[in-house]
Design a protein around this motif. Structure first.
Motif, PDB file in Angstrom:
ATOM      1  N   VAL A 333     -31.817 -17.303   5.509  1.00 33.65           N
ATOM      2  CA  VAL A 333     -31.457 -16.404   6.610  1.00 33.65           C
ATOM      3  C   VAL A 333     -29.958 -16.509   6.846  1.00 33.65           C
ATOM      4  O   VAL A 333     -29.460 -17.568   7.250  1.00 33.65           O
ATOM      5  N   PRO A 334     -29.205 -15.445   6.617  1.00 34.93           N
ATOM      6  CA  PRO A 334     -27.768 -15.508   6.895  1.00 34.93           C
ATOM      7  C   PRO A 334     -27.505 -15.578   8.389  1.00 34.93           C
ATOM      8  O   PRO A 334     -28.315 -15.126   9.213  1.00 34.93           O
ATOM      9  N   ALA A 335     -26.395 -16.144   8.759  1.00 34.39           N
ATOM     10  CA  ALA A 335     -26.069 -16.318  10.173  1.00 34.39           C
ATOM     11  C   ALA A 335     -25.983 -14.978  10.902  1.00 34.39           C
ATOM     12  O   ALA A 335     -26.388 -14.863  12.061  1.00 34.39           O
ATOM     13  N   GLN A 336     -25.499 -13.936  10.226  1.00 30.60           N
ATOM     14  CA  GLN A 336     -25.361 -12.636  10.873  1.00 30.60           C
ATOM     15  C   GLN A 336     -26.715 -12.053  11.252  1.00 30.60           C
ATOM     16  O   GLN A 336     -26.805 -11.251  12.191  1.00 30.60           O
ATOM     17  N   ALA A 337     -27.790 -12.440  10.520  1.00 35.45           N
ATOM     18  CA  ALA A 337     -29.121 -11.886  10.801  1.00 35.45           C
ATOM     19  C   ALA A 337     -29.696 -12.402  12.111  1.00 35.45           C
ATOM     20  O   ALA A 337     -30.712 -11.879  12.590  1.00 35.45           O
ATOM     21  N   ARG A 359     -39.724 -15.550  16.261  1.00 39.42           N
ATOM     22  CA  ARG A 359     -40.657 -14.431  16.455  1.00 39.42           C
ATOM     23  C   ARG A 359     -40.015 -13.112  16.050  1.00 39.42           C
ATOM     24  O   ARG A 359     -40.622 -12.294  15.340  1.00 39.42           O
ATOM     25  N   ALA A 360     -38.790 -12.891  16.499  1.00 39.84           N
ATOM     26  CA  ALA A 360     -38.128 -11.624  16.206  1.00 39.84           C
ATOM     27  C   ALA A 360     -37.839 -11.468  14.709  1.00 39.84           C
ATOM     28  O   ALA A 360     -38.018 -10.385  14.140  1.00 39.84           O
ATOM     29  N   LEU A 361     -37.431 -12.551  14.081  1.00 36.89           N
ATOM     30  CA  LEU A 361     -37.127 -12.481  12.652  1.00 36.89           C
ATOM     31  C   LEU A 361     -38.395 -12.290  11.835  1.00 36.89           C
ATOM     32  O   LEU A 361     -38.400 -11.566  10.830  1.00 36.89           O
ATOM     33  N   SER A 362     -39.485 -12.909  12.244  1.00 36.32           N
ATOM     34  CA  SER A 362     -40.763 -12.728  11.548  1.00 36.32           C
ATOM     35  C   SER A 362     -41.249 -11.284  11.654  1.00 36.32           C
ATOM     36  O   SER A 362     -41.795 -10.714  10.704  1.00 36.32           O
ATOM     37  N   GLN A 363     -41.045 -10.679  12.826  1.00 37.61           N
ATOM     38  CA  GLN A 363     -41.437  -9.288  12.998  1.00 37.61           C
ATOM     39  C   GLN A 363     -40.604  -8.366  12.116  1.00 37.61           C
ATOM     40  O   GLN A 363     -41.130  -7.406  11.540  1.00 37.61           O
ATOM     41  N   SER A 364     -39.304  -8.661  11.990  1.00 38.80           N
ATOM     42  CA  SER A 364     -38.449  -7.802  11.172  1.00 38.80           C
ATOM     43  C   SER A 364     -38.786  -7.928   9.693  1.00 38.80           C
ATOM     44  O   SER A 364     -38.670  -6.950   8.953  1.00 38.80           O
ATOM     45  N   ARG A 365     -39.237  -9.098   9.260  1.00 38.92           N
ATOM     46  CA  ARG A 365     -39.601  -9.289   7.853  1.00 38.92           C
ATOM     47  C   ARG A 365     -41.092  -9.099   7.599  1.00 38.92           C
ATOM     48  O   ARG A 365     -41.535  -9.199   6.469  1.00 38.92           O
ATOM     49  N   GLU A 376     -32.587 -23.617   9.540  1.00 35.49           N
ATOM     50  CA  GLU A 376     -31.449 -23.674   8.616  1.00 35.49           C
ATOM     51  C   GLU A 376     -30.478 -22.539   8.904  1.00 35.49           C
ATOM     52  O   GLU A 376     -29.255 -22.710   8.822  1.00 35.49           O
ATOM     53  N   GLY A 377     -31.011 -21.343   9.236  1.00 31.19           N
ATOM     54  CA  GLY A 377     -30.134 -20.226   9.580  1.00 31.19           C
ATOM     55  C   GLY A 377     -29.353 -20.480  10.858  1.00 31.19           C
ATOM     56  O   GLY A 377     -28.174 -20.124  10.959  1.00 31.19           O
TER      57      GLY A 377
END
Length: 493
Positions: A333-337, A359-365, A376-377
């Motif tokens: 996961v890049p920092a900008q994401a 939660r938000a990142l899981s929904q986007s992917r 790590e991100g």
């Protein structure tokens, strides 16, 4: 006063060879390699060509004596057939063997060089011709044997099982060479190394390096994979593409992993021009699951089981069962994401937390991402100043149960530092007294040419004795008194 004689620099005394000065001679050409000389493939021309080799070889007394003894043996005048060279590293063992190879392989074709003439004169007779065989044990491979064995007629073949074809080879091999070759087979999966403990349990190695302490243990033994059960399995072996036929479907279930290590399974490994069959040893359930846990914690594989998603963290109790699936590690996961622009639903009033980002990142992917991946991100975002840890927050490396307490905020705007002052243009030179007078006459024109800029002169008075001695103190004092009338900062150096 006469000048003292000083030694001349080395580059004025000797002249380097052209290939050294131009850099055309690679460093690898300095490394003598008996195998390459015997193969004569042109990779070591300095050693393969007798003319180049003997042009750079100095016939020492010990080397001439050895050549004479070998010549006597080949001519039937000596019963001593075995010679053992005991020299330190860099002592010339390989160079000696190459000398013997060239002298007796084709004595009639030797170049007319001083070194060759010295060898002939010391032998006192014609050099006998003989077939030379170079057994380079560092080229023995546990799986392929010896590649590129060159016959008397120039043909090249591969000796697949050197110890079975050459019955005397194990006797000639140094124990360490033989051990290295066998343990090389362990690393390639041909054998299993086993060390039985006093309590009857065994420590095993398969497709991994045996540690130095175990190598030196006289109880260390090697067994075939089909006749052994692994006491432990390296977690590195569970990574995608490491073991043949394990990741053919892109994922691995726990039942499939259990079947793979049930014992007796034969897999096909492609080699150069053929396929080789290799047996996978048996591995018990406890050792197998322990390897899975370690592989997940290290980040070598990603484990999912229903809503559970684990990577680079400990597997929760009850998740590692037959429904669990091993997957390739997720994309980073890049920092900008993780910024507010990329995930606006995870941010409120310029703040967020680890659980909301997950939660938000899981929904986007559109998949449940492991907390270890998001963590790590976040760490990368904090280090690169895209994110900032809020006061009173949990540590960035916290476990998932504290992800909601890892509070983050937008980094504060940092004012850019003022630009550095411009570097003034300057010129410097060591001037004689007459040149100082010339400069003084040009001062009005210099000020006019500077077009109103702040033109100044930095002056330093330098005093030295042409004879190389020290300047008398009374001279220094007189000059200092005169210079002080111009500026108190002028000092004699």
């Amino acid at each position: 006063m006469t000048k003292t004689n000083r030694p001349r620099p080395w580059h004025q005394v000797v002249r380097l060879k052209d290939e050294l000065r131009t850099g055309e001679l690679a460093l690898a050409e300095f490394a003598a390699d008996l195998h390459e000389v015997a193969q004569a493939r042109g990779r070591r021309p300095v050693y393969e060509d007798p003319a180049k080799f003997f042009a750079l070889t100095y016939p020492t007394h010990a080397l001439r004596e050895l050549v004479r003894d070998v010549a006597a043996r080949l001519a039937g005048r000596s019963d001593k057939a075995v010679r053992q060279l005991e020299l330190t590293y860099g002592g010339g063992k390989t160079h000696t063997l190459i000398t013997l190879h060239h002298l007796f392989r084709d004595p009639a074709g030797l170049p007319d060089l001083p070194a060759v003439r010295e060898f002939r004169e010391h032998v006192g007779a014609d050099l006998p011709q003989a077939f030379t065989a170079a057994l380079c044990f560092d080229k023995i491979d546990a799986e392929r044997g010896i590649e590129g064995v060159r016959g008397p007629g120039g043909e090249t073949r591969a000796l697949r099982h050197p110890w079975s074809v050459l019955a005397f080879l194990p006797k000639l091999l140094h124990p360490n060479v033989l051990l290295d070759t066998v343990l090389q087979g362990v690393e390639r999966g041909l054998f299993v190394a086993r060390l039985v403990r006093p309590d009857g349990t065994a420590r095993t190695w398969w497709r991994e390096t045996v540690d130095p302490e175990a190598r030196s243990d006289p109880q260390l033994e090697v067994v075939l994979p089909g006749k052994c059960e692994l006491g432990a399995l390296s977690a590195d072996l569970l990574g995608p593409g490491v073991l043949p036929e394990l990741w053919d479907d892109g994922t691995v279930t726990i039942p499939a992993l259990r079947d793979y290590f049930a014992g007796g399974r034969a897999v096909r490994i492609p080699r150069e021009g053929y396929d080789e069959t290799q047996v996978v040893p048996r591995c018990g359930e406890p050792a197998l699951l322990e390897a899975v846990r370690e592989a997940v914690e290290r980040g070598g594989v990603w484990l999912t089981n229903g809503p559970a998603s684990v990577w680079r963290e400990q597997i929760p109790y009850g998740v590692l069962n037959d429904a669990a699936v091993l997957r390739t590690p997720p994309d980073p996961v890049p920092a900008q994401a993780l910024s507010a622009d990329a995930l606006p639903g995870a941010w409120r009033d310029g703040a967020t937390n680890g659980a909301a980002l997950t939660r938000a990142l899981s929904q986007s992917r559109r998949t449940t991402l492991p907390w270890g991946l998001v963590r790590e991100g976040i760490r990368a975002g904090v280090e690169s100043r895209w994110l900032e840890v809020a006061e009173g927050s949990a540590a960035v490396g916290c476990a998932y149960d504290q992800a909601g307490q890892l509070r983050l905020k937008r980094p504060a705007e940092v004012a850019a530092p003022p630009p550095p002052p411009p570097v003034p243009a300057a010129a410097g030179a060591l001037l004689e007294g007459s040149q100082i007078q010339d400069l003084a006459e040009l001062v009005p024109k210099l000020l006019e040419a500077s077009a109103g800029s702040d033109l100044r002169f930095r002056v330093a008075a330098v005093l030295r004795d042409d004879a190389g001695g020290s300047v008398p103190e009374e001279v220094k004092a007189a000059l200092a008194e005169l210079l002080a009338t111009v500026s108190g900062e002028l000092e004699i150096r």
